[in-house]
Design an enzyme around this catalytic site. Structure first.
Site, short mmCIF file in Angstrom:
data_model
loop_
_atom_site.label_atom_id
_atom_site.label_comp_id
_atom_site.label_asym_id
_atom_site.label_seq_id
_atom_site.Cartn_x
_atom_site.Cartn_y
_atom_site.Cartn_z
N ASN A 7 0.84 -1.19 0.00
CA ASN A 7 0.00 0.00 0.00
C ASN A 7 0.89 1.25 0.00
O ASN A 7 1.76 1.39 0.86
CB ASN A 7 -0.89 -0.02 1.25
CG ASN A 7 -1.91 1.08 1.28
OD1 ASN A 7 -1.60 2.24 1.01
ND2 ASN A 7 -3.14 0.75 1.62
N HIS A 10 0.68 6.04 2.27
CA HIS A 10 1.43 6.92 3.17
C HIS A 10 2.46 7.78 2.44
O HIS A 10 2.88 8.81 2.96
CB HIS A 10 2.08 6.09 4.27
CG HIS A 10 1.07 5.49 5.21
ND1 HIS A 10 0.32 6.26 6.06
CD2 HIS A 10 0.67 4.21 5.39
CE1 HIS A 10 -0.51 5.47 6.74
NE2 HIS A 10 -0.31 4.23 6.35
N HIS A 43 -5.83 3.45 -1.65
CA HIS A 43 -7.16 3.71 -1.10
C HIS A 43 -7.56 5.12 -1.50
O HIS A 43 -7.03 6.10 -0.98
CB HIS A 43 -7.13 3.56 0.42
CG HIS A 43 -8.47 3.77 1.07
ND1 HIS A 43 -8.65 3.67 2.44
CD2 HIS A 43 -9.69 4.09 0.56
CE1 HIS A 43 -9.92 3.90 2.73
NE2 HIS A 43 -10.56 4.18 1.61
N ARG A 45 -9.87 7.66 -0.95
CA ARG A 45 -10.90 8.04 0.01
C ARG A 45 -11.79 9.12 -0.57
O ARG A 45 -11.38 9.91 -1.41
CB ARG A 45 -10.26 8.51 1.32
CG ARG A 45 -9.50 7.42 2.06
CD ARG A 45 -9.01 7.93 3.39
NE ARG A 45 -10.11 8.18 4.29
CZ ARG A 45 -10.36 7.43 5.39
NH1 ARG A 45 -9.60 6.40 5.69
NH2 ARG A 45 -11.40 7.73 6.16
N ARG A 49 -7.84 12.56 1.15
CA ARG A 49 -6.85 13.06 2.11
C ARG A 49 -5.42 12.65 1.76
O ARG A 49 -4.48 13.26 2.22
CB ARG A 49 -7.17 12.60 3.53
CG ARG A 49 -7.03 11.10 3.75
CD ARG A 49 -7.25 10.73 5.19
NE ARG A 49 -8.61 11.02 5.63
CZ ARG A 49 -9.09 10.62 6.80
NH1 ARG A 49 -8.31 9.96 7.65
NH2 ARG A 49 -10.33 10.90 7.14
N GLU A 70 -8.79 0.20 -3.06
CA GLU A 70 -9.64 0.22 -1.88
C GLU A 70 -10.57 1.42 -1.99
O GLU A 70 -10.14 2.52 -2.35
CB GLU A 70 -8.80 0.32 -0.61
CG GLU A 70 -7.98 -0.92 -0.33
CD GLU A 70 -7.25 -0.85 0.99
OE1 GLU A 70 -7.16 0.25 1.57
OE2 GLU A 70 -6.76 -1.89 1.45
N THR A 101 -8.51 3.46 8.72
CA THR A 101 -9.67 2.59 8.82
C THR A 101 -9.65 1.85 10.17
O THR A 101 -8.69 1.17 10.49
CB THR A 101 -9.68 1.57 7.67
OG1 THR A 101 -9.57 2.27 6.42
CG2 THR A 101 -10.97 0.78 7.67
N GLU A 151 -10.68 -9.52 2.94
CA GLU A 151 -9.45 -9.13 3.62
C GLU A 151 -9.78 -8.99 5.09
O GLU A 151 -10.58 -8.12 5.48
CB GLU A 151 -8.88 -7.82 3.07
CG GLU A 151 -7.58 -7.42 3.77
CD GLU A 151 -6.94 -6.16 3.20
OE1 GLU A 151 -6.25 -5.46 3.97
OE2 GLU A 151 -7.15 -5.88 2.00
N HIS A 191 -3.75 -4.59 7.78
CA HIS A 191 -3.92 -3.48 8.71
C HIS A 191 -3.07 -3.69 9.96
O HIS A 191 -3.35 -4.56 10.78
CB HIS A 191 -5.37 -3.24 9.12
CG HIS A 191 -5.61 -1.83 9.58
ND1 HIS A 191 -5.85 -0.79 8.70
CD2 HIS A 191 -5.60 -1.27 10.80
CE1 HIS A 191 -6.00 0.33 9.37
NE2 HIS A 191 -5.83 0.07 10.66
N GLY A 192 -2.04 -2.89 10.09
CA GLY A 192 -1.20 -2.91 11.28
C GLY A 192 -0.15 -4.00 11.31
O GLY A 192 0.59 -4.13 12.29
#
Length: 241
Positions: A7, A10, A43, A45, A49, A70, A101, A151, A191-192
């Site tokens: 991803n 960032h 993603h 959004r 953002r 996403e 998320t 996912e 995620h994470g």
């Protein structure tokens, strides 16, 4: 063999902090692919953002592997997906006030709605995934939407501070993977996840992809993006299928 999908959101977050032109997420996507990523995730959004429409379009044009988009289940995003034609869309929940998320999509009671939403996407040959918690009822509901993948949200596991709580969340995910496989779904995790907590999935069969962004980009600050992706891809190559 499970694979790594990176991803690059960032990278766009850092660019948007100054509303400038760098760092460039398109370049990051290319570098991640060259370092061993099997696919790229963005993603888009609703509030834009981080990832922008032009990022999605340019990565689609230059992506040498697979593009995963996403998005929220809205008409606007459906139209963008049908125009951009990613290999996969992943439906996620969105809250304007959240930093990232916070949990999985609720599919229960929305099976017909989500199936109808995904119909034109499937008609174009685009595969669909649902970002959900490791809840048996959510997994069963996901089957009824016609999505090929889920996912499983690993954030609760990754964020757990105490060992006992972390183990509880880990077992939920492992059971969720097994159930999803039994009902005919393919499973991704995301995620994470980082270079340490991902190791607990080393011997868990049935995982197709690991979706990782933040941990890779954080490590890249110190060692460079190429090394950060290669390290994570190398870890995943040792995992069971």
């Amino acid at each position: 063999m499970p694979v790594l999908v990176v991803n690059v959101d960032h990278v766009a977050t850092l660019r948007q902090a100054r509303m400038g032109i760098e760092p460039e997420p398109v370049t990051a996507a290319y570098m991640a692919e060259m370092a061993g990523a099997t696919g790229i995730i963005v993603h888009l959004r609703e509030d834009r953002r981080h990832i922008q429409d032009r990022d999605v379009e340019l990565i689609r044009k230059t992506c040498n592997t697979r593009l995963h988009l996403e998005m929220a289940a809205t008409k606007e995003m459906q139209s963008i997906a049908l125009s951009v034609m990613p290999e996969m869309v992943c439906l996620v929940p969105e809250k304007r006030q959240e930093l990232t998320t916070e949990g999985g999509l609720n599919c229960i009671g929305r099976e017909k709605e989500l199936k109808k939403f995904l119909a034109p996407i499937h008609d174009k040959g685009i595969r669909a995934s649902l970002f959900i918690d490791a809840d048996p009822k959510q997994i069963e509901a996901a089957v009824a939407t016609g999505a090929e993948f889920i996912e499983i949200h690993t954030g609760h596991y990754a964020d757990a501070k105490e060992y006992g709580a972390r183990q509880v969340e880990l077992q939920k995910i492992i059971k969720g993977v097994a159930l999803a496989k039994d009902v005919g779904l393919k499973v991704n995790l995301g995620h994470g996840l980082n270079y340490r907590n991902i190791l607990n999935f080393k011997d868990v069969p049935g995982i197709s992809e690991y979706s990782i962004g933040h941990a890779i980009m954080a490590r890249a600050i110190y060692v460079g993006l190429d090394r950060a992706v290669r390290d994570m891809a190398g870890l995943i190559r040792t995992f069971a299928d």
